[in-house]
Design a protein around this motif. Structure first.
Motif, PDB file in Angstrom:
ATOM      1  N   ALA A 122       0.935  -1.175  -0.052  1.00  0.00           N
ATOM      2  CA  ALA A 122       0.027   0.027   0.000  1.00  0.00           C
ATOM      3  C   ALA A 122       0.816   1.224  -0.125  1.00  0.00           C
ATOM      4  N   GLU A 123       2.015   1.303   0.499  1.00  0.00           N
ATOM      5  CA  GLU A 123       3.186   2.224   0.673  1.00  0.00           C
ATOM      6  C   GLU A 123       3.356   2.497  -0.687  1.00  0.00           C
ATOM      7  N   VAL A 124       3.934   1.578  -1.431  1.00  0.00           N
ATOM      8  CA  VAL A 124       4.208   1.687  -2.859  1.00  0.00           C
ATOM      9  C   VAL A 124       3.020   2.346  -3.807  1.00  0.00           C
ATOM     10  N   VAL A 125       2.128   1.848  -3.533  1.00  0.00           N
ATOM     11  CA  VAL A 125       0.845   2.393  -4.274  1.00  0.00           C
ATOM     12  C   VAL A 125       0.560   3.774  -4.001  1.00  0.00           C
ATOM     13  N   ALA A 126       0.661   4.247  -2.775  1.00  0.00           N
ATOM     14  CA  ALA A 126       0.352   5.491  -2.299  1.00  0.00           C
ATOM     15  C   ALA A 126       1.556   6.487  -2.872  1.00  0.00           C
ATOM     16  N   ARG A 127       2.577   6.003  -3.118  1.00  0.00           N
ATOM     17  CA  ARG A 127       3.918   6.977  -3.260  1.00  0.00           C
ATOM     18  C   ARG A 127       3.975   7.037  -4.847  1.00  0.00           C
ATOM     19  N   LEU A 128       3.265   6.046  -5.429  1.00  0.00           N
ATOM     20  CA  LEU A 128       3.512   6.263  -7.064  1.00  0.00           C
ATOM     21  C   LEU A 128       3.144   7.111  -7.747  1.00  0.00           C
ATOM     22  N   ASP A 129       4.428   7.536  -8.507  1.00  0.00           N
ATOM     23  CA  ASP A 129       3.820   8.789  -9.474  1.00  0.00           C
ATOM     24  C   ASP A 129       2.989   8.194 -10.762  1.00  0.00           C
ATOM     25  N   PRO A 130       1.783   9.011 -10.759  1.00  0.00           N
ATOM     26  CA  PRO A 130       0.830   8.705 -11.867  1.00  0.00           C
ATOM     27  C   PRO A 130       1.418   8.867 -13.326  1.00  0.00           C
ATOM     28  N   GLY A 131       2.191   9.789 -13.395  1.00  0.00           N
ATOM     29  CA  GLY A 131       2.779  10.129 -14.688  1.00  0.00           C
ATOM     30  C   GLY A 131       3.684   8.763 -14.847  1.00  0.00           C
ATOM     31  N   LEU A 132       4.464   8.343 -14.091  1.00  0.00           N
ATOM     32  CA  LEU A 132       5.607   7.517 -14.462  1.00  0.00           C
ATOM     33  C   LEU A 132       4.687   6.262 -14.671  1.00  0.00           C
ATOM     34  N   LYS A 133       3.690   5.971 -13.842  1.00  0.00           N
ATOM     35  CA  LYS A 133       2.798   4.682 -14.130  1.00  0.00           C
ATOM     36  C   LYS A 133       2.061   4.730 -15.528  1.00  0.00           C
ATOM     37  N   ARG A 134       1.478   5.742 -15.953  1.00  0.00           N
ATOM     38  CA  ARG A 134       1.308   6.089 -17.588  1.00  0.00           C
ATOM     39  C   ARG A 134       2.310   5.735 -18.620  1.00  0.00           C
ATOM     40  N   ARG A 135       3.592   6.114 -18.385  1.00  0.00           N
ATOM     41  CA  ARG A 135       4.781   6.020 -19.222  1.00  0.00           C
ATOM     42  C   ARG A 135       5.021   4.643 -19.280  1.00  0.00           C
ATOM     43  N   ILE A 136       5.510   4.050 -17.966  1.00  0.00           N
ATOM     44  CA  ILE A 136       6.037   2.747 -18.272  1.00  0.00           C
ATOM     45  C   ILE A 136       5.301   1.751 -17.817  1.00  0.00           C
ATOM     46  N   GLY A 137       4.026   1.906 -17.119  1.00  0.00           N
ATOM     47  CA  GLY A 137       3.194   0.800 -16.940  1.00  0.00           C
ATOM     48  C   GLY A 137       3.517   0.162 -15.612  1.00  0.00           C
ATOM     49  N   ARG A 138       3.311  -1.079 -15.637  1.00  0.00           N
ATOM     50  CA  ARG A 138       3.637  -1.901 -14.423  1.00  0.00           C
ATOM     51  C   ARG A 138       5.014  -1.716 -13.756  1.00  0.00           C
ATOM     52  N   GLY A 139       5.861  -1.585 -14.756  1.00  0.00           N
ATOM     53  CA  GLY A 139       7.351  -1.232 -14.241  1.00  0.00           C
ATOM     54  C   GLY A 139       7.479  -0.217 -13.150  1.00  0.00           C
ATOM     55  N   ALA A 140       6.620   0.662 -13.391  1.00  0.00           N
ATOM     56  CA  ALA A 140       6.615   1.876 -12.352  1.00  0.00           C
ATOM     57  C   ALA A 140       6.497   1.246 -10.735  1.00  0.00           C
ATOM     58  N   TYR A 141       5.556   0.290 -10.697  1.00  0.00           N
ATOM     59  CA  TYR A 141       5.304  -0.368  -9.263  1.00  0.00           C
ATOM     60  C   TYR A 141       6.780  -1.006  -8.981  1.00  0.00           C
ATOM     61  N   VAL A 142       7.716  -1.767  -9.918  1.00  0.00           N
ATOM     62  CA  VAL A 142       8.796  -2.453  -9.291  1.00  0.00           C
ATOM     63  C   VAL A 142       9.863  -1.239  -9.020  1.00  0.00           C
ATOM     64  N   LEU A 143       9.779  -0.009  -9.737  1.00  0.00           N
ATOM     65  CA  LEU A 143      10.799   0.994  -9.414  1.00  0.00           C
ATOM     66  C   LEU A 143      10.360   1.434  -7.995  1.00  0.00           C
ATOM     67  N   GLN A 144       8.894   1.859  -7.836  1.00  0.00           N
ATOM     68  CA  GLN A 144       8.495   2.512  -6.686  1.00  0.00           C
ATOM     69  C   GLN A 144       8.678   1.465  -5.574  1.00  0.00           C
ATOM     70  N   GLY A 145       8.741   0.459  -5.599  1.00  0.00           N
ATOM     71  CA  GLY A 145       8.848  -0.637  -4.646  1.00  0.00           C
ATOM     72  C   GLY A 145      10.344  -0.957  -4.368  1.00  0.00           C
ATOM     73  N   MET A 146      11.217  -0.659  -5.198  1.00  0.00           N
ATOM     74  CA  MET A 146      12.506  -0.815  -4.802  1.00  0.00           C
ATOM     75  C   MET A 146      13.178   0.679  -3.882  1.00  0.00           C
ATOM     76  N   ARG A 147      12.515   1.538  -4.567  1.00  0.00           N
ATOM     77  CA  ARG A 147      12.598   2.807  -3.570  1.00  0.00           C
ATOM     78  C   ARG A 147      12.004   2.770  -2.077  1.00  0.00           C
ATOM     79  N   GLU A 148      11.016   2.081  -2.145  1.00  0.00           N
ATOM     80  CA  GLU A 148      10.190   2.123  -0.634  1.00  0.00           C
ATOM     81  C   GLU A 148      10.873   1.237   0.047  1.00  0.00           C
ATOM     82  N   LEU A 149      11.612   0.179  -0.424  1.00  0.00           N
ATOM     83  CA  LEU A 149      12.401  -0.901   0.449  1.00  0.00           C
ATOM     84  C   LEU A 149      13.264  -0.442   1.404  1.00  0.00           C
ATOM     85  N   GLY A 150      13.762   0.771   0.786  1.00  0.00           N
ATOM     86  CA  GLY A 150      15.048   1.508   1.509  1.00  0.00           C
ATOM     87  C   GLY A 150      14.355   2.421   2.642  1.00  0.00           C
ATOM     88  N   ARG A 151      13.035   2.823   2.364  1.00  0.00           N
ATOM     89  CA  ARG A 151      12.381   3.877   3.125  1.00  0.00           C
ATOM     90  C   ARG A 151      11.317   3.471   4.235  1.00  0.00           C
TER      91      ARG A 151
END
Ligand SMILES: Nc1ncnc2c1ncn2[C@@H]1O[C@H](COP(=O)(O)OP(=O)(O)OP(=O)(O)O)[C@@H](O)[C@H]1O
Length: 311
Positions: free
Chosen positions: A141-170
């Protein structure tokens, strides 16, 4: 037939809509299209259509749009149709719907109906929300909450993976309680699932039965390896369909689930007043506590004929 079209879902959606409409027209079906103007609008449009006696109301969007349309159809005789134009489209994969707009439209004109029993989430402020695939609390839910909608539109599901890696450290992985039919368990994340799949077509809860009441609850305990390492390993295991077998992951069946903060959750998260986030069908859905039960009754959803025969 009314098509409730979310212009903010997925990508290339207008072109996909035109292709679906072409197929419907060839089948002699003149569908009306209503475009959503804001979150929650799909529910109002669907409720209005069901009230007018329209037989099939189609959600053209992702899982969030489907959940909103389903909420509008609850208690009516109207059937739910799906044109999977979202980003992850988990429910469409779950139900075996074809991803191509022409093929998905053909299901609307020539498919058969099947039962889908949504879940209902009640929040502390008195608000309610229907969900069709899953509701998660904690890391996802933290990954979903912090996801950039623009990035999601541009790269689709890959945006969740990127955000997930960011949130792992945070993310601080505060512990909270998942109360399953009265029995409390301490967890760092939980996903309450109606379906078998997650994040597209990856296996999460093999025993789930979307047409029946009740939930498969996936508990993430963190355990000896620690919550952060567990989340990283689960992220790697997901595309291999190995998540349900990971250490510290437990699957349970439940009818009624309460997710509520432990007394130290806000403190552990490092931000006073902010507790554990919640996502429903891949959209941010506020904070704990939340109470989950099955919706008052199932709805009927259009599926390909072969898929109905299989079930
Ligand atoms: N006109 C609009 N402008 C902005 N947001 C909208 C509008 N109409 C609907 N929404 C919201 O868009 C959100 C995202 O839609 P949806 O979940 O269908 O697409 P997605 O996130 O791309 O797909 P998926 O959930 O399958 O990954 C929904 O929660 C819905 O409330």
């Amino acid at each position: 037939m009314l098509i409730v079209f979310n212009p903010a879902a997925g990508s290339r959606r207008r072109r996909r809509l035109a292709r679906a409409l072409g197929t419907l027209a060839e089948a002699g079906i003149l569908a009306r299209v209503a475009e959503t103007l804001h979150p929650g609008h799909a529910t109002l449009l669907a409720r209005g259509a069901a009230g007018e006696g329209i037989g099939v109301v189609v959600a053209a969007g992702g899982d969030g749009t489907i959940a909103e349309v389903a909420a509008g159809l609850a208690g009516s005789a109207a059937r739910l149709g799906i044109l999977p134009f979202g980003t992850a489209n988990v429910l469409a994969w779950e139900l075996g719907l074809p991803p191509r707009p022409e093929a998905a439209a053909a299901v609307l004109s020539g498919g058969q109906a099947r039962r889908l029993w949504p879940g209902l989430a009640r929040f502390a402020d008195g608000s309610e929300r229907l969900f069709v695939q899953m509701l998660g609390a904690g890391f996802d839910a933290e990954v979903v909450a912090r996801l950039d909608p623009g990035l999601k539109r541009r790269i689709g599901r890959g945006a969740y993976v990127l955000q997930g890696m960011r949130e792992l450290g945070r993310y601080r992985f505060p512990r909270f309680n998942a109360v399953l039919d009265g029995q409390a368990e301490e967890v760092v994340s939980a996903i309450v699932s109606k379906g078998r799949l997650y994040a597209g077509r990856y296996l999460l809860a093999p025993a789930a039965r979307p047409g029946e009441a009740g939930f498969e609850v996936v508990l993430f305990r963190g355990g000896a390896m620690g919550a952060r390492l567990q989340a990283a390993l689960c992220g790697a295991a997901l595309p291999l369909d190995l998540l349900p077998r990971m250490p510290g992951v437990e699957l349970r069946r439940a009818w009624r689930v309460e997710l509520r903060d432990g007394p130290m959750a806000g403190y552990a998260a490092g931000s006073i007043g902010r507790t554990v986030p919640v996502q429903a069908d891949g959209d941010p859905a506020g904070m704990l506590p939340v109470m989950l039960e099955s919706a008052a009754g199932p709805i009927e959803v259009m599926l390909p004929c072969a898929r109905v025969a299989e079930r």
